[in-house]
Design an enzyme around this catalytic site. Structure first.
Site, PDB file in Angstrom:
ATOM      1  N   GLU A  74      10.368   1.471  10.198  1.00  0.00           N
ATOM      2  CA  GLU A  74      11.373   2.174   9.750  1.00  0.00           C
ATOM      3  C   GLU A  74      10.291   3.381  10.488  1.00  0.00           C
ATOM      4  OE1 GLU A  74      13.231   5.154   8.599  1.00  0.00           O
ATOM      5  OE2 GLU A  74      12.724   4.285   6.985  1.00  0.00           O
ATOM      6  N   CYS A 119      13.741  10.424   6.743  1.00  0.00           N
ATOM      7  CA  CYS A 119      13.293  10.410   8.368  1.00  0.00           C
ATOM      8  C   CYS A 119      15.293   9.962   8.993  1.00  0.00           C
ATOM      9  CB  CYS A 119      13.318   9.247   8.145  1.00  0.00           C
ATOM     10  SG  CYS A 119      14.301   7.428   6.974  1.00  0.00           S
ATOM     11  N   GLU A 147      10.228  15.827  15.999  1.00  0.00           N
ATOM     12  CA  GLU A 147      10.951  15.700  14.609  1.00  0.00           C
ATOM     13  C   GLU A 147       9.970  16.487  13.442  1.00  0.00           C
ATOM     14  OE1 GLU A 147      11.586  12.097  10.530  1.00  0.00           O
ATOM     15  OE2 GLU A 147       9.375  12.192  11.945  1.00  0.00           O
ATOM     16  N   LYS A 159       0.668  -0.622   0.143  1.00  0.00           N
ATOM     17  CA  LYS A 159      -0.123  -0.094   0.144  1.00  0.00           C
ATOM     18  C   LYS A 159       1.094   1.194   0.133  1.00  0.00           C
ATOM     19  CE  LYS A 159      -2.096   2.512   3.153  1.00  0.00           C
ATOM     20  NZ  LYS A 159      -1.750   4.086   2.500  1.00  0.00           N
TER      21      LYS A 159
END
Length: 477
Positions: free
Chosen positions: A257, A291, A388, A183
């Site tokens: 991850e 990331c 983040e 997906k």
């Protein structure tokens, strides 16, 4: 410093033919969602609708998983050398269609064409080539003489590197004999759907790769489906925690991850100009939608002023604008939602007392844009140093000793990556041993290779993708 004027150098949109609508790719065929639901995918640089895409529901997820289960019997029984042939074909077709795919990625994602053309697509092909080489050598990978595949892998990928994350997931899964239901992210589904066509072009058996599009509810259905043997997810820590809770108590194997808040550490003996280029690439590559972005700059106090002067000069040369212009350095933010988050955190940085700076930058009138931004006077208590941001925003902190730099770098719930800039090899090795990060770069940043494992610690997830280590996640060992 002379100012150079750059004439527009646009890549042609004509090289990619986007259909007005796309269905789900299940068992080798495209078809509508069971309930007929659709959504639009937008170009973030213009907010124009690129295409209409099917929204998969529970019934569609079930069909895709069953198709993958049926295909698993024959696919896993093939000799590794035969599976390798399909992977080699896919890799070569990706190379042949790389210009088309690069333009598509920049349109749907917003990233500069130079990045999708020169970084993403070469790495996508390289991953398929690399794992094609492993397909007939699994007995020598260190996981036993006859390692077995797990079965059906449910894979969910993010919007920052749509095609590259697809390659990271699908290539090792197929090489080890698994079948896949993947997906893509809701905002960037097109390259995955084009990859479905590549699978057909390569003659991949039906059901080995299935592509289902949709929002978070589709991903949740896929993770919870009892027919899934392995879950692989790249995305936010928040969603990663929800996935971990869903699969807890089941036999599903999981790799996650997740987010990061990497420290890019510059010592007083570092080559300043080289370090500045590494800092720029570390945080402004792909609009900071990375990331492992070096979003925290830790600079030794004695060279702070010199480094910041050089960094601001370099930031002043960055060009923000049309992702399809080959001169563009920073493209569009992927979505209105992400832009709102970036703005909110940047405003919080100012409100908490950090000093905000950005070069003069004329942003386009339509689309989602954010100028490259630098914060100084940042402390470890600031939100911009802890959370983040996932955008082109750099927070600058200082340190005096190597021990202090390690303490500040590790003072985060994340642990995905870090960078070290120094001339001393002994210091690099000492720092790398102390930093709690899955990947540590020395005198460079954001360098990737399919033969090198990637992954993190703490809230950055667990498991490794890439390299020999990336095989383990798809083998019953």
């Amino acid at each position: 410093m002379p100012v150079f004027e750059y004439a527009p150098a646009p890549e042609s949109r004509a090289v990619v033919d986007i259909a007005p609508s796309y269905g789900l790719f299940i068992d080798g065929e495209f078809g509508e969602a069971g309930d007929g639901k659709v959504f639009k995918t937008l170009s973030p640089s213009s907010e124009e609708a690129l295409s209409e895409v099917a929204q998969a529901g529970a019934e569609d997820v079930d069909r895709a998983v069953k198709a993958a289960r049926k295909a698993f019997t024959t696919w896993s029984a093939l000799p590794g050398s035969e599976r390798a042939k399909y992977l080699f074909r896919i890799a070569r077709i990706i190379q042949e269609r790389s210009r088309e795919l690069a333009v598509l990625e920049s349109l749907d994602n917003g990233k500069p064409i130079r990045e999708s053309r020169d970084a993403d697509l070469p790495l996508v092909a390289a991953h398929f080539f690399y794992y094609a080489g492993w397909a007939d050598k699994l007995a020598y990978a260190g996981y036993g003489q006859d390692p077995k595949p797990l079965g059906v892998a449910g894979q969910i990928i993010p919007w920052n590197f749509p095609l590259l994350m697809l390659a990271w997931k699908i290539a090792p899964a197929l090489a080890t004999g698994n079948t896949v239901v993947l997906k893509p992210a809701e905002t960037t589904p097109l390259s995955a759907l084009f990859f479905a066509d590549i699978c057909r072009q390569a003659g991949l058996p039906k059901g080995v790769v299935n592509i289902i599009t949709g929002d978070g509810s589709t991903g949740a259905e896929l993770v919870a489906h009892p027919g899934i043997d392995k879950v692989a997810f790249t995305g936010s820590t928040e969603v990663g925690k929800a996935i971990a809770r869903t699969v807890a108590g089941t036999k599903k194997k999981v790799t996650l991850e997740l987010g990061g808040k990497a420290a890019n550490i510059v010592f007083d003996d570092a080559p300043i100009d080289q370090a500045v280029e590494g800092i720029i690439g570390g945080i402004f590559f792909n609009q900071g939608h990375v990331c492992c972005a070096g979003s925290r700059l830790l600079v030794q106090e004695s060279v702070q002023d010199e480094l910041l002067d050089a960094l601001k000069r370099r930031m002043g040369t960055l060009r923000v604008g049309d992702p399809l212009d080959k001169n563009t350095d920073i493209g569009a933010i992927n979505s209105a939602e992400q832009l709102a988050r970036i703005r909110a955190l940047a405003d919080a940085g100012e409100a908490e007392g950090a000093e905000r700076w950005a070069p003069e930058c004329e942003l386009p009138s339509s689309g989602y844009w954010f100028a490259p931004t630098l914060f100084t006077g940042v402390t470890q208590a600031h939100r911009i140093a802890r959370e983040e941001i996932f955008g082109p925003v750099l927070s600058v902190l200082t340190f005096r000793t190597p021990e202090e730099s390690v303490a500040k770098a590790n003072n985060t719930p994340y642990g995905l990556s870090a960078g070290i800039w120094t001339e001393k090899g002994s210091r690099i090795l000492w720092m790398a041993n102390k930093l709690r990060a899955g990947v540590v770069w020395s005198n460079t940043f954001n360098k990737f290779d399919p033969a090198s494992p990637f992954g993190g610690y703490k809230e950055s997830g667990y498991g490794r993708e890439g390299g020999r280590h990336g095989l383990e996640a798809y083998l019953d060992v």
